[in-house]
Design a protein around this motif. Sequence first.
Motif, mmCIF file in Angstrom:
data_model
loop_
_atom_site.group_PDB
_atom_site.id
_atom_site.type_symbol
_atom_site.label_atom_id
_atom_site.label_comp_id
_atom_site.label_asym_id
_atom_site.label_seq_id
_atom_site.Cartn_x
_atom_site.Cartn_y
_atom_site.Cartn_z
ATOM 1 N N LYS A 114 -42.302 43.515 55.319
ATOM 2 C CA LYS A 114 -43.347 43.505 56.352
ATOM 3 C C LYS A 114 -44.609 42.818 55.831
ATOM 4 C CE LYS A 114 -43.858 47.126 59.087
ATOM 5 N NZ LYS A 114 -44.264 48.464 59.583
ATOM 6 N N LEU A 115 -44.975 43.106 54.585
ATOM 7 C CA LEU A 115 -46.156 42.488 53.981
ATOM 8 C C LEU A 115 -45.955 40.983 53.760
ATOM 9 C CD1 LEU A 115 -47.132 45.290 51.477
ATOM 10 C CD2 LEU A 115 -48.449 44.545 53.456
ATOM 11 N N VAL A 116 -44.734 40.591 53.409
ATOM 12 C CA VAL A 116 -44.440 39.165 53.225
ATOM 13 C C VAL A 116 -44.566 38.439 54.561
ATOM 14 C CG1 VAL A 116 -42.592 37.509 52.711
ATOM 15 C CG2 VAL A 116 -43.010 39.424 51.171
ATOM 16 N N ALA A 117 -44.051 39.058 55.617
ATOM 17 C CA ALA A 117 -44.137 38.449 56.947
ATOM 18 C C ALA A 117 -45.595 38.301 57.381
ATOM 19 C CB ALA A 117 -43.367 39.286 57.962
ATOM 20 N N ALA A 118 -46.436 39.241 56.971
ATOM 21 C CA ALA A 118 -47.861 39.181 57.309
ATOM 22 C C ALA A 118 -48.598 38.173 56.424
ATOM 23 C CB ALA A 118 -48.496 40.557 57.168
ATOM 24 N N GLY A 119 -47.993 37.799 55.288
ATOM 25 C CA GLY A 119 -48.601 36.823 54.398
ATOM 26 C C GLY A 119 -49.613 37.415 53.437
ATOM 27 N N ASN A 120 -49.550 38.705 53.215
ATOM 28 C CA ASN A 120 -50.491 39.392 52.335
ATOM 29 C C ASN A 120 -49.947 39.374 50.900
ATOM 30 O OD1 ASN A 120 -52.324 41.082 51.133
ATOM 31 N ND2 ASN A 120 -52.354 42.547 52.822
ATOM 32 N N LYS A 121 -50.459 38.455 50.074
ATOM 33 C CA LYS A 121 -49.901 38.232 48.730
ATOM 34 C C LYS A 121 -50.141 39.397 47.770
ATOM 35 C CE LYS A 121 -50.553 33.265 49.054
ATOM 36 N NZ LYS A 121 -51.286 32.106 48.558
ATOM 37 N N THR A 122 -51.370 39.878 47.703
ATOM 38 C CA THR A 122 -51.680 40.910 46.708
ATOM 39 C C THR A 122 -50.972 42.230 47.023
ATOM 40 O OG1 THR A 122 -53.697 41.492 47.907
ATOM 41 C CG2 THR A 122 -53.913 39.919 46.107
ATOM 42 N N GLU A 123 -50.992 42.598 48.287
ATOM 43 C CA GLU A 123 -50.299 43.838 48.685
ATOM 44 C C GLU A 123 -48.791 43.680 48.538
ATOM 45 O OE1 GLU A 123 -51.607 46.847 49.549
ATOM 46 O OE2 GLU A 123 -53.512 45.958 48.951
ATOM 47 N N ALA A 124 -48.281 42.475 48.802
ATOM 48 C CA ALA A 124 -46.844 42.218 48.667
ATOM 49 C C ALA A 124 -46.414 42.361 47.207
ATOM 50 C CB ALA A 124 -46.492 40.839 49.199
ATOM 51 N N GLN A 125 -47.267 41.932 46.273
ATOM 52 C CA GLN A 125 -46.951 42.059 44.851
ATOM 53 C C GLN A 125 -46.837 43.528 44.460
ATOM 54 O OE1 GLN A 125 -46.357 39.654 42.349
ATOM 55 N NE2 GLN A 125 -45.760 41.486 41.239
ATOM 56 N N LYS A 126 -47.756 44.351 44.942
ATOM 57 C CA LYS A 126 -47.698 45.792 44.659
ATOM 58 C C LYS A 126 -46.448 46.414 45.277
ATOM 59 C CE LYS A 126 -52.704 46.348 44.452
ATOM 60 N NZ LYS A 126 -53.877 46.846 45.147
ATOM 61 N N ALA A 127 -46.155 46.009 46.510
ATOM 62 C CA ALA A 127 -44.975 46.546 47.199
ATOM 63 C C ALA A 127 -43.696 46.102 46.501
ATOM 64 C CB ALA A 127 -44.967 46.098 48.654
ATOM 65 N N TYR A 128 -43.707 44.877 45.962
ATOM 66 C CA TYR A 128 -42.530 44.398 45.219
ATOM 67 C C TYR A 128 -42.286 45.278 43.990
ATOM 68 C CZ TYR A 128 -39.562 41.830 42.060
ATOM 69 O OH TYR A 128 -38.550 41.504 41.195
ATOM 70 N N ASN A 129 -43.374 45.596 43.276
ATOM 71 C CA ASN A 129 -43.238 46.444 42.083
ATOM 72 C C ASN A 129 -42.659 47.811 42.441
ATOM 73 O OD1 ASN A 129 -44.276 44.406 40.523
ATOM 74 N ND2 ASN A 129 -46.354 45.218 40.521
ATOM 75 N N GLU A 130 -43.105 48.380 43.557
ATOM 76 C CA GLU A 130 -42.589 49.678 44.004
ATOM 77 C C GLU A 130 -41.113 49.570 44.395
ATOM 78 O OE1 GLU A 130 -45.072 51.182 47.113
ATOM 79 O OE2 GLU A 130 -46.880 51.064 45.869
ATOM 80 N N ALA A 131 -40.771 48.494 45.110
ATOM 81 C CA ALA A 131 -39.387 48.313 45.553
ATOM 82 C C ALA A 131 -38.463 48.090 44.359
ATOM 83 C CB ALA A 131 -39.292 47.137 46.522
ATOM 84 N N ALA A 132 -38.901 47.280 43.399
ATOM 85 C CA ALA A 132 -38.090 47.021 42.208
ATOM 86 C C ALA A 132 -37.879 48.316 41.427
ATOM 87 C CB ALA A 132 -38.767 45.976 41.334
ATOM 88 N N SER A 133 -38.931 49.129 41.336
ATOM 89 C CA SER A 133 -38.826 50.412 40.652
ATOM 90 C C SER A 133 -37.836 51.330 41.363
ATOM 91 C CB SER A 133 -40.196 51.070 40.584
ATOM 92 O OG SER A 133 -40.108 52.349 40.018
ATOM 93 N N ALA A 134 -37.897 51.344 42.697
ATOM 94 C CA ALA A 134 -36.988 52.195 43.472
ATOM 95 C C ALA A 134 -35.541 51.743 43.279
ATOM 96 C CB ALA A 134 -37.364 52.163 44.946
ATOM 97 N N PHE A 135 -35.313 50.430 43.254
ATOM 98 C CA PHE A 135 -33.963 49.904 43.025
ATOM 99 C C PHE A 135 -33.475 50.285 41.628
ATOM 100 C CE2 PHE A 135 -34.436 46.646 46.502
ATOM 101 C CZ PHE A 135 -33.289 47.019 47.185
ATOM 102 N N ASP A 136 -34.350 50.145 40.638
ATOM 103 C CA ASP A 136 -33.956 50.481 39.264
ATOM 104 C C ASP A 136 -33.611 51.959 39.119
ATOM 105 O OD1 ASP A 136 -34.159 47.918 38.256
ATOM 106 O OD2 ASP A 136 -36.252 48.157 37.650
#
Length: 87
Positions: free
Chosen positions: A37-59
């Motif tokens: 959702k953040l990527v679709a909105a184009g929000n880079k900084t928030e997307a980076q934080k969300a990526y870290n959370e998602a990667a952690s959840a996957f791990d």
Amino acid sequence: MPNIKSAIKNMRASARKRTYNLAVKSKAKTAQKKFLKLVAAGNKTEAQKAYNEAASAFDKAAKRNSIHKNVASRGKARLAAKLAALK
């Protein structure tokens, strides 16, 4: 319905594990959706934080064998590609 005592115990244990696995998978999927959702909105900084959370959840899901390690790796790679394309 099983008749043997060990089979009854196994059924209870698998029900507990299933509940746990569903919760872990759900958390990973939710983090993934939040990132997308953040990527679709184009929000880079928030997307980076969300990526870290998602990667952690996957791990964490892979570490606990709720999902296969290659599934987690593939999911992280796809999210990373979307993040790189955003920048």
